[in-house]
Design a protein around this motif. Sequence first.
Motif, PDB file in Angstrom:
ATOM      1  N   ILE A  40       0.838  -1.200   0.000  1.00 36.14           N
ATOM      2  CA  ILE A  40       0.000   0.000   0.000  1.00 36.14           C
ATOM      3  C   ILE A  40       0.871   1.248   0.000  1.00 36.14           C
ATOM      4  O   ILE A  40       0.641   2.184  -0.751  1.00 36.14           O
ATOM      5  N   PHE A  41       1.862   1.263   0.858  1.00 34.16           N
ATOM      6  CA  PHE A  41       2.920   2.262   0.723  1.00 34.16           C
ATOM      7  C   PHE A  41       4.211   1.697   1.265  1.00 34.16           C
ATOM      8  O   PHE A  41       4.216   0.732   2.015  1.00 34.16           O
ATOM      9  N   LYS A  42       5.300   2.308   0.826  1.00 31.76           N
ATOM     10  CA  LYS A  42       6.604   1.693   1.023  1.00 31.76           C
ATOM     11  C   LYS A  42       7.509   2.599   1.847  1.00 31.76           C
ATOM     12  O   LYS A  42       7.501   3.825   1.664  1.00 31.76           O
ATOM     13  N   GLN A  43       8.256   1.991   2.695  1.00 30.97           N
ATOM     14  CA  GLN A  43       9.235   2.697   3.496  1.00 30.97           C
ATOM     15  C   GLN A  43      10.199   3.472   2.602  1.00 30.97           C
ATOM     16  O   GLN A  43      10.593   2.991   1.549  1.00 30.97           O
ATOM     17  N   ASN A  44      10.532   4.685   3.022  1.00 30.70           N
ATOM     18  CA  ASN A  44      11.466   5.568   2.308  1.00 30.70           C
ATOM     19  C   ASN A  44      10.884   6.249   1.074  1.00 30.70           C
ATOM     20  O   ASN A  44      11.577   7.015   0.419  1.00 30.70           O
ATOM     21  N   ALA A  45       9.636   5.960   0.762  1.00 32.31           N
ATOM     22  CA  ALA A  45       9.006   6.661  -0.353  1.00 32.31           C
ATOM     23  C   ALA A  45       8.388   7.957   0.161  1.00 32.31           C
ATOM     24  O   ALA A  45       8.028   8.067   1.321  1.00 32.31           O
ATOM     25  N   LEU A  46       8.295   8.917  -0.743  1.00 28.04           N
ATOM     26  CA  LEU A  46       7.686  10.192  -0.389  1.00 28.04           C
ATOM     27  C   LEU A  46       6.200   9.983  -0.126  1.00 28.04           C
ATOM     28  O   LEU A  46       5.536   9.221  -0.814  1.00 28.04           O
ATOM     29  N   SER A  47       5.693  10.668   0.865  1.00 25.71           N
ATOM     30  CA  SER A  47       4.293  10.447   1.193  1.00 25.71           C
ATOM     31  C   SER A  47       3.550  11.757   1.370  1.00 25.71           C
ATOM     32  O   SER A  47       3.994  12.646   2.083  1.00 25.71           O
ATOM     33  N   SER A  48       2.422  11.887   0.700  1.00 29.01           N
ATOM     34  CA  SER A  48       1.643  13.103   0.863  1.00 29.01           C
ATOM     35  C   SER A  48       0.174  12.768   1.104  1.00 29.01           C
ATOM     36  O   SER A  48      -0.701  13.581   0.896  1.00 29.01           O
ATOM     37  N   ASN A  49      -0.061  11.534   1.545  1.00 30.39           N
ATOM     38  CA  ASN A  49      -1.434  11.123   1.815  1.00 30.39           C
ATOM     39  C   ASN A  49      -1.557  10.446   3.178  1.00 30.39           C
ATOM     40  O   ASN A  49      -0.644   9.764   3.629  1.00 30.39           O
ATOM     41  N   ILE A  50      -2.717  10.685   3.774  1.00 24.05           N
ATOM     42  CA  ILE A  50      -3.108   9.879   4.917  1.00 24.05           C
ATOM     43  C   ILE A  50      -3.902   8.713   4.352  1.00 24.05           C
ATOM     44  O   ILE A  50      -4.708   8.897   3.440  1.00 24.05           O
ATOM     45  N   ILE A  51      -3.655   7.533   4.862  1.00 23.65           N
ATOM     46  CA  ILE A  51      -4.371   6.373   4.346  1.00 23.65           C
ATOM     47  C   ILE A  51      -5.461   5.977   5.331  1.00 23.65           C
ATOM     48  O   ILE A  51      -5.224   5.883   6.532  1.00 23.65           O
ATOM     49  N   TYR A  52      -6.649   5.772   4.778  1.00 23.83           N
ATOM     50  CA  TYR A  52      -7.734   5.284   5.610  1.00 23.83           C
ATOM     51  C   TYR A  52      -8.140   3.902   5.108  1.00 23.83           C
ATOM     52  O   TYR A  52      -8.575   3.764   3.955  1.00 23.83           O
ATOM     53  N   VAL A  53      -7.948   2.897   5.943  1.00 26.24           N
ATOM     54  CA  VAL A  53      -8.336   1.541   5.564  1.00 26.24           C
ATOM     55  C   VAL A  53      -9.801   1.350   5.898  1.00 26.24           C
ATOM     56  O   VAL A  53     -10.174   1.359   7.061  1.00 26.24           O
ATOM     57  N   ARG A  54     -10.617   1.214   4.878  1.00 27.26           N
ATOM     58  CA  ARG A  54     -12.048   1.026   5.145  1.00 27.26           C
ATOM     59  C   ARG A  54     -12.318  -0.403   5.535  1.00 27.26           C
ATOM     60  O   ARG A  54     -13.117  -0.684   6.411  1.00 27.26           O
ATOM     61  N   GLU A  55     -11.656  -1.300   4.849  1.00 27.39           N
ATOM     62  CA  GLU A  55     -11.887  -2.703   5.143  1.00 27.39           C
ATOM     63  C   GLU A  55     -10.651  -3.518   4.791  1.00 27.39           C
ATOM     64  O   GLU A  55      -9.989  -3.245   3.804  1.00 27.39           O
ATOM     65  N   GLY A  56     -10.349  -4.506   5.627  1.00 25.74           N
ATOM     66  CA  GLY A  56      -9.239  -5.389   5.331  1.00 25.74           C
ATOM     67  C   GLY A  56      -8.204  -5.424   6.442  1.00 25.74           C
ATOM     68  O   GLY A  56      -8.275  -4.673   7.404  1.00 25.74           O
ATOM     69  N   LEU A  57      -7.254  -6.324   6.288  1.00 27.82           N
ATOM     70  CA  LEU A  57      -6.160  -6.473   7.248  1.00 27.82           C
ATOM     71  C   LEU A  57      -4.861  -6.018   6.599  1.00 27.82           C
ATOM     72  O   LEU A  57      -4.591  -6.360   5.452  1.00 27.82           O
ATOM     73  N   VAL A  58      -4.083  -5.267   7.364  1.00 27.75           N
ATOM     74  CA  VAL A  58      -2.845  -4.705   6.830  1.00 27.75           C
ATOM     75  C   VAL A  58      -1.725  -4.935   7.830  1.00 27.75           C
ATOM     76  O   VAL A  58      -1.944  -4.851   9.038  1.00 27.75           O
ATOM     77  N   LYS A  59      -0.526  -5.241   7.332  1.00 32.45           N
ATOM     78  CA  LYS A  59       0.613  -5.286   8.248  1.00 32.45           C
ATOM     79  C   LYS A  59       1.463  -4.043   8.061  1.00 32.45           C
ATOM     80  O   LYS A  59       1.720  -3.620   6.924  1.00 32.45           O
ATOM     81  N   ILE A  60       1.859  -3.453   9.172  1.00 30.38           N
ATOM     82  CA  ILE A  60       2.754  -2.304   9.157  1.00 30.38           C
ATOM     83  C   ILE A  60       4.127  -2.845   9.509  1.00 30.38           C
ATOM     84  O   ILE A  60       4.306  -3.462  10.559  1.00 30.38           O
ATOM     85  N   HIS A  61       5.080  -2.629   8.641  1.00 28.47           N
ATOM     86  CA  HIS A  61       6.386  -3.240   8.896  1.00 28.47           C
ATOM     87  C   HIS A  61       7.522  -2.313   8.515  1.00 28.47           C
ATOM     88  O   HIS A  61       7.363  -1.391   7.719  1.00 28.47           O
ATOM     89  N   MET A  62       8.663  -2.599   9.088  1.00 24.79           N
ATOM     90  CA  MET A  62       9.813  -1.719   8.961  1.00 24.79           C
ATOM     91  C   MET A  62      11.064  -2.579   8.795  1.00 24.79           C
ATOM     92  O   MET A  62      11.199  -3.610   9.453  1.00 24.79           O
ATOM     93  N   ALA A  63      11.939  -2.160   7.902  1.00 24.53           N
ATOM     94  CA  ALA A  63      13.204  -2.865   7.750  1.00 24.53           C
ATOM     95  C   ALA A  63      14.128  -2.443   8.877  1.00 24.53           C
ATOM     96  O   ALA A  63      14.498  -1.276   8.978  1.00 24.53           O
ATOM     97  N   GLY A  64      14.462  -3.371   9.753  1.00 23.48           N
ATOM     98  CA  GLY A  64      15.350  -3.075  10.870  1.00 23.48           C
ATOM     99  C   GLY A  64      16.785  -3.311  10.478  1.00 23.48           C
ATOM    100  O   GLY A  64      17.075  -3.693   9.346  1.00 23.48           O
ATOM    101  N   PRO A  65      17.703  -3.073  11.407  1.00 26.30           N
ATOM    102  CA  PRO A  65      19.123  -3.271  11.117  1.00 26.30           C
ATOM    103  C   PRO A  65      19.459  -4.737  10.857  1.00 26.30           C
ATOM    104  O   PRO A  65      20.341  -5.043  10.060  1.00 26.30           O
TER     105      PRO A  65
END
Length: 224
Positions: A40-65
Amino acid sequence: MEICKFCSKRSSAAKHLGNDELEKLGHSCVEVSFEKGDIIFKQNALSSNIIYVREGLVKIHMAGPEREQILKIAKGPSYLGIPTTIGDKVNNYSATALTKTEVCFIDIHIFKDFISTNSEFAYEIIVNLCKNELGHFHRCVNQLQKQSSGRVAETLLFFADEIFKTDTFDLPLSRHELGDLTGNSRENVSRILSDFNNEGLINISGKSIQILNKEKLFMISRNG
DNA sequence: GCATTAACCACAG
DNA sequence: CTGTGGTTAATGC
């Protein structure tokens, strides 16, 4: 565009928006649908939107060291990316759909506009952010202090109680992802799950899970 | 020392 | 992608 005015999945914050505001939102809002596995959106990409999930399951993840870390599992209806869109110019984390997901992209300018002109809207957003932060505090402490079986038990209970509201469900994650979520290696997740299975706490075959002994699972989750 | 926990590797379905 | 077994390092008793 009147999609927002008649949206049945409106957020608790958006309930405080007037008709003209909803119309403005509808004009700047883009509705997108994602399939399982889509980013849905990617780490390190430019972002100018707030995302509203109306329906569904999403994982929020981050590339760690060391490796990938899943920060949280979000279930619609829910806002995503408020912290990273307002707090920074680029995304500090990624979001990937775990199921078919309906998403609205809201222009950050409209969003900020509502916050500065509509205090009830702003208040609901703050409540939302606060609850989120509390959740992260708990997860942080648990992650650091519980031992691995406790973290897996906790995650199973989370899916049962918070996400699916039933003790029988299909895991939306692979063993690897479950490892990324609980801070375990995938091998360990496999082992812990089959231990739970052998001890009669759960019934597992592939991704389908049935929780048989919730009390015991809760004890494991609580005591580490 | 000995036991426990968990990570890494290898290999088989 | 999963499940298991062997090995190893760290930690606690």
